[in-house]
Design a protein around this motif. Structure first.
Motif, PDB file in Angstrom:
ATOM      1  N   ALA A 100       7.392   1.638  -1.974  1.00 16.99           N
ATOM      2  CA  ALA A 100       6.267   0.697  -1.804  1.00 16.99           C
ATOM      3  C   ALA A 100       5.036   1.460  -1.300  1.00 16.99           C
ATOM      4  N   HIS A 101       5.289   2.439  -0.438  1.00 20.48           N
ATOM      5  CA  HIS A 101       4.199   3.258   0.091  1.00 20.48           C
ATOM      6  C   HIS A 101       3.546   4.056  -1.052  1.00 20.48           C
ATOM      7  N   LEU A 102       4.399   4.648  -1.928  1.00 19.25           N
ATOM      8  CA  LEU A 102       3.867   5.444  -3.045  1.00 19.25           C
ATOM      9  C   LEU A 102       3.077   4.561  -4.013  1.00 19.25           C
ATOM     10  N   ILE A 103       3.605   3.376  -4.265  1.00 22.59           N
ATOM     11  CA  ILE A 103       2.902   2.447  -5.171  1.00 22.59           C
ATOM     12  C   ILE A 103       1.495   2.170  -4.645  1.00 22.59           C
ATOM     13  N   ARG A 104       1.389   1.969  -3.340  1.00 26.15           N
ATOM     14  CA  ARG A 104       0.072   1.661  -2.773  1.00 26.15           C
ATOM     15  C   ARG A 104      -0.876   2.849  -2.940  1.00 26.15           C
ATOM     16  N   ARG A 105      -0.328   4.067  -2.804  1.00 24.43           N
ATOM     17  CA  ARG A 105      -1.176   5.258  -3.022  1.00 24.43           C
ATOM     18  C   ARG A 105      -1.628   5.327  -4.479  1.00 24.43           C
ATOM     19  N   GLU A 106      -0.700   5.013  -5.388  1.00 27.14           N
ATOM     20  CA  GLU A 106      -1.057   5.088  -6.817  1.00 27.14           C
ATOM     21  C   GLU A 106      -2.133   4.040  -7.147  1.00 27.14           C
ATOM     22  N   ILE A 107      -1.973   2.839  -6.580  1.00 28.12           N
ATOM     23  CA  ILE A 107      -2.974   1.774  -6.816  1.00 28.12           C
ATOM     24  C   ILE A 107      -4.333   2.229  -6.285  1.00 28.12           C
ATOM     25  N   ALA A 108      -4.322   2.814  -5.081  1.00 32.51           N
ATOM     26  CA  ALA A 108      -5.592   3.241  -4.467  1.00 32.51           C
ATOM     27  C   ALA A 108      -6.260   4.326  -5.318  1.00 32.51           C
ATOM     28  N   SER A 109      -5.458   5.285  -5.828  1.00 34.12           N
ATOM     29  CA  SER A 109      -6.043   6.367  -6.647  1.00 34.12           C
ATOM     30  C   SER A 109      -6.688   5.797  -7.906  1.00 34.12           C
ATOM     31  N   MET A 110      -5.956   4.905  -8.556  1.00 35.22           N
ATOM     32  CA  MET A 110      -6.485   4.309  -9.797  1.00 35.22           C
ATOM     33  C   MET A 110      -7.723   3.475  -9.468  1.00 35.22           C
ATOM     34  N   GLY A 111      -7.644   2.721  -8.367  1.00 33.82           N
ATOM     35  CA  GLY A 111      -8.772   1.869  -7.960  1.00 33.82           C
ATOM     36  C   GLY A 111     -10.017   2.714  -7.695  1.00 33.82           C
ATOM     37  N   ARG A 112      -9.835   3.846  -6.998  1.00 34.00           N
ATOM     38  CA  ARG A 112     -10.998   4.717  -6.707  1.00 34.00           C
ATOM     39  C   ARG A 112     -11.588   5.242  -8.010  1.00 34.00           C
ATOM     40  N   ARG A 113     -10.706   5.612  -8.948  1.00 29.05           N
ATOM     41  CA  ARG A 113     -11.195   6.138 -10.230  1.00 29.05           C
ATOM     42  C   ARG A 113     -11.980   5.056 -10.983  1.00 29.05           C
ATOM     43  N   MET A 114     -11.494   3.808 -10.911  1.00 24.13           N
ATOM     44  CA  MET A 114     -12.136   2.737 -11.698  1.00 24.13           C
ATOM     45  C   MET A 114     -13.363   2.133 -11.018  1.00 24.13           C
ATOM     46  N   GLN A 115     -13.508   2.404  -9.731  1.00 28.64           N
ATOM     47  CA  GLN A 115     -14.697   2.006  -8.958  1.00 28.64           C
ATOM     48  C   GLN A 115     -15.044   0.526  -9.102  1.00 28.64           C
ATOM     49  N   ASN A 116     -14.031  -0.295  -9.145  1.00 29.23           N
ATOM     50  CA  ASN A 116     -14.261  -1.741  -9.142  1.00 29.23           C
ATOM     51  C   ASN A 116     -15.149  -2.219 -10.298  1.00 29.23           C
ATOM     52  N   ARG A 117     -15.081  -1.512 -11.429  1.00 27.52           N
ATOM     53  CA  ARG A 117     -15.979  -1.859 -12.543  1.00 27.52           C
ATOM     54  C   ARG A 117     -15.373  -2.911 -13.475  1.00 27.52           C
ATOM     55  N   HIS A 118     -14.094  -3.250 -13.253  1.00 26.26           N
ATOM     56  CA  HIS A 118     -13.399  -4.118 -14.204  1.00 26.26           C
ATOM     57  C   HIS A 118     -12.876  -5.380 -13.521  1.00 26.26           C
ATOM     58  N   ILE A 119     -12.248  -6.225 -14.339  1.00 25.80           N
ATOM     59  CA  ILE A 119     -11.789  -7.490 -13.778  1.00 25.80           C
ATOM     60  C   ILE A 119     -10.310  -7.704 -14.138  1.00 25.80           C
ATOM     61  N   VAL A 120      -9.526  -8.008 -13.121  1.00 23.50           N
ATOM     62  CA  VAL A 120      -8.084  -8.175 -13.348  1.00 23.50           C
ATOM     63  C   VAL A 120      -7.810  -9.618 -13.766  1.00 23.50           C
ATOM     64  N   THR A 121      -7.216  -9.773 -14.946  1.00 23.07           N
ATOM     65  CA  THR A 121      -6.873 -11.129 -15.409  1.00 23.07           C
ATOM     66  C   THR A 121      -5.373 -11.409 -15.263  1.00 23.07           C
ATOM     67  N   HIS A 122      -4.564 -10.330 -15.188  1.00 27.49           N
ATOM     68  CA  HIS A 122      -3.116 -10.482 -15.032  1.00 27.49           C
ATOM     69  C   HIS A 122      -2.587  -9.428 -14.076  1.00 27.49           C
ATOM     70  N   LEU A 123      -1.634  -9.840 -13.278  1.00 29.43           N
ATOM     71  CA  LEU A 123      -0.878  -8.867 -12.471  1.00 29.43           C
ATOM     72  C   LEU A 123       0.570  -9.289 -12.561  1.00 29.43           C
ATOM     73  N   HIS A 124       1.424  -8.342 -12.938  1.00 27.89           N
ATOM     74  CA  HIS A 124       2.825  -8.694 -13.182  1.00 27.89           C
ATOM     75  C   HIS A 124       3.724  -7.706 -12.438  1.00 27.89           C
TER      76      HIS A 124
END
Ligand code: SAM
Ligand code: SF4
Length: 473
Positions: A100-124
């Motif tokens: 769970a800790h690693l998942i959060r790091r992976e989410i943060a890395s991807m989030g930093r790369r994407m810089q909040n430019r997109h919109i999430v319509t689904h989370l599964h």
């Protein structure tokens, strides 16, 4: 269990209705083909795919792209013998907590790369069993998502739930975290079937899971069923589905058991002689479909059934139904981003799959900001046209192959090979191809859709299909 009266009627109907000629034709074509949750199918993905290619795909996503996010939780406390998912069996929580800790790091890395430019319509959340995550870790993962990504107000947040793990407190945690759709793994209710697959899960366990979720305010439910399990009969499946209807779900999935014991050792624990043959599988699917359709569910694609008032039914009517690694979807996203071991991402240019090796995943996530990719695939040649034809067939059972082919700029001559492969299906009435290029698979022949779709699969080699894929019927 006594047999509910509706089930008895459905059973008698199922026995008396049916077209033996159609059945024989369909069975004659049965063969091992991909499930086409992607095209090309995952075995085609290439090892050592350049991570820089994937990061450029991420950076190239236009501002405001619609994202579908997937989180893979690869843990279960007990192994179901039929399971084809990527999962590890553990009774300890420490590895789940570390993950769970690693998942959060992976989410943060991807989030930093994407810089909040997109919109999430689904989370599964899928797996394995996302319900293995303790409430605190689930909440932390959701907090991390919200910290790095903007969610659409109507975003669908779904979790695959093992009913055996559900309780009032976990249901409350999901509701408070914004979860608004649940997919429950039921498979069957028959004691003998479920004992044979090492998954004892009586009706009252599923009933109480549903009650807990409903009381917490989560009202949208899918139930997963599987046909083709050991010792399953038309009668036992009908009875199980009747019980399932008492739970009043709004969607059903009726998956064909994908038996691939050469790939999944756990499936070798199922006695081969307990498995229904393909004629019996044909009857099982058609009976299940009939029970659901008589109960007011509308068929979607090859194996889903939904109420008429449902986002998926609307998407089907609008011709916008999509298919991806999670199955059918009502909104086709611009990109699908997978987190966790083995998770697959889909970009406009191709696919990227995270490593399946836990150690490599940990190393990549802890020591780099790049996605933990092990494999990938860049679309080439006629891939996108073939992908569109296959996806439309899997979703709508019809597609204008000429329109798609010419819209992608390809010469119609190259479609002739596919038409030659299609010819026997057309001759046998399992597919209709009109003079304008509209290809249709009649609803009653939907069990051959995967096989008809495979006529457009450039990479399907006759020699390796048996070893890579499950049978279609
Ligand atoms: C990740 S599991 C669902 C969540 C949870 N692990 C559970 O089993 O309740 C996803 C679904 O895949 C389906 N599935 C698993 N193995 C399968 C197989 N070999 N063939 C067809 N469907 C399968 C089951 O219906 C299962 O509910
Ligand atoms: S079916 Fe679900 S609970 Fe069973 S082993 Fe597979 S992922 Fe785990």
């Amino acid at each position: 269990m006594p047999i509910p009266i509706n089930g008895l009627i459905a059973y008698i109907l199922a026995m008396s209705i049916g077209n033996p000629d159609l059945k024989q034709k369909i069975l004659a074509y049965d063969r091992a083909v991909p499930r086409y949750t992607s095209y090309p199918a995952a075995p085609l993905f290439q090892a050592d795919f350049p991570i820089s290619t994937v990061t450029s795909w991420i950076d190239d996503l236009p501002q405001g792209s619609k994202l579908s996010l997937y989180v893979h939780i690869p843990f279960c406390p007990k192994l179901c013998h039929y399971c084809g998912c990527f999962t590890h069996i553990t009774s300890r929580y420490a590895p789940v907590e570390d993950y769970a800790h690693l998942i959060r790091r992976e989410i943060a890395s991807m989030g930093r790369r994407m810089q909040n430019r997109h919109i999430v319509t689904h989370l599964h959340f899928g797996g394995g069993s996302p319900t293995m995550l303790h409430e605190q870790d689930f909440r932390l993962i959701m907090d991390t998502f919200h910290e790095f990504f903007a969610f659409d107000d109507d975003a669908e947040i779904a979790v695959e739930v093992d009913p055996r793990h559900m309780n009032a407190s976990l249901a409350q945690c999901y509701a408070e975290s914004g979860v608004n759709r649940i997919s429950l793994g039921v498979q069957d209710f028959d004691d003998k079937v479920m004992e044979t697959v090492n998954r004892v899960q009586p009706f009252d366990v599923v009933y109480s899971a549903v009650q807990n979720l409903r009381s917490a305010g989560i009202t949208k439910f899918n139930l997963d069923f599987i046909y083709g399990l050991p010792y399953q009969t038309v009668r036992s499946l009908t009875r199980s589905m009747d019980y399932a209807l008492l739970l009043k779900p709004d969607r059903f999935a009726l998956y064909g058991y994908a038996h691939v014991p050469w790939k999944k050792k756990n499936m070798r624990l199922i006695p081969e002689d307990s498995l229904p043959g393909n004629a019996a599988r044909y009857d099982l699917f058609n009976t299940g479909a009939q029970v659901l359709e008589e109960a007011g569910f509308r068929p979607i694609g090859i194996d889903h059934f939904v109420k008429n008032v449902d986002d998926m039914a609307e998407a089907q009517d609008a011709g916008t139904l999509g298919r991806n690694f999670q199955g059918y979807t009502n909104v086709a996203p611009d990109a699908l981003i997978g987190f966790g071991v083995s998770a697959i991402s889909q970009y406009p240019q191709g696919f990227a799959q995270n490593t399946t090796a836990s150690h490599d995943y940990q190393e990549a996530v802890l020591h780099s900001d790049a996605p933990p990719i092990a494999k990938g695939y860049s679309y080439q040649g006629q891939d996108l046209a073939r992908k569109e034809i296959i996806e439309r067939l899997m979703c709508d059972l019809h597609v204008n192959i000429r329109d798609v082919w010419t819209r992608h700029g390809h010469d119609l001559e190259h479609l002739e090979v596919c038409q030659t492969l299609l010819a026997p299906f057309v001759k046998d009435g399992l597919a209709i191809l009109d003079q304008n290029g509209l290809l249709t698979v009649p609803r009653e022949a939907r069990q051959v859709v995967r096989i008809v779709a495979s006529c457009f699969d450039e990479y399907l080699l006759p020699i390796d299909t048996e070893q890579r894929h499950s049978m279609a019927v």
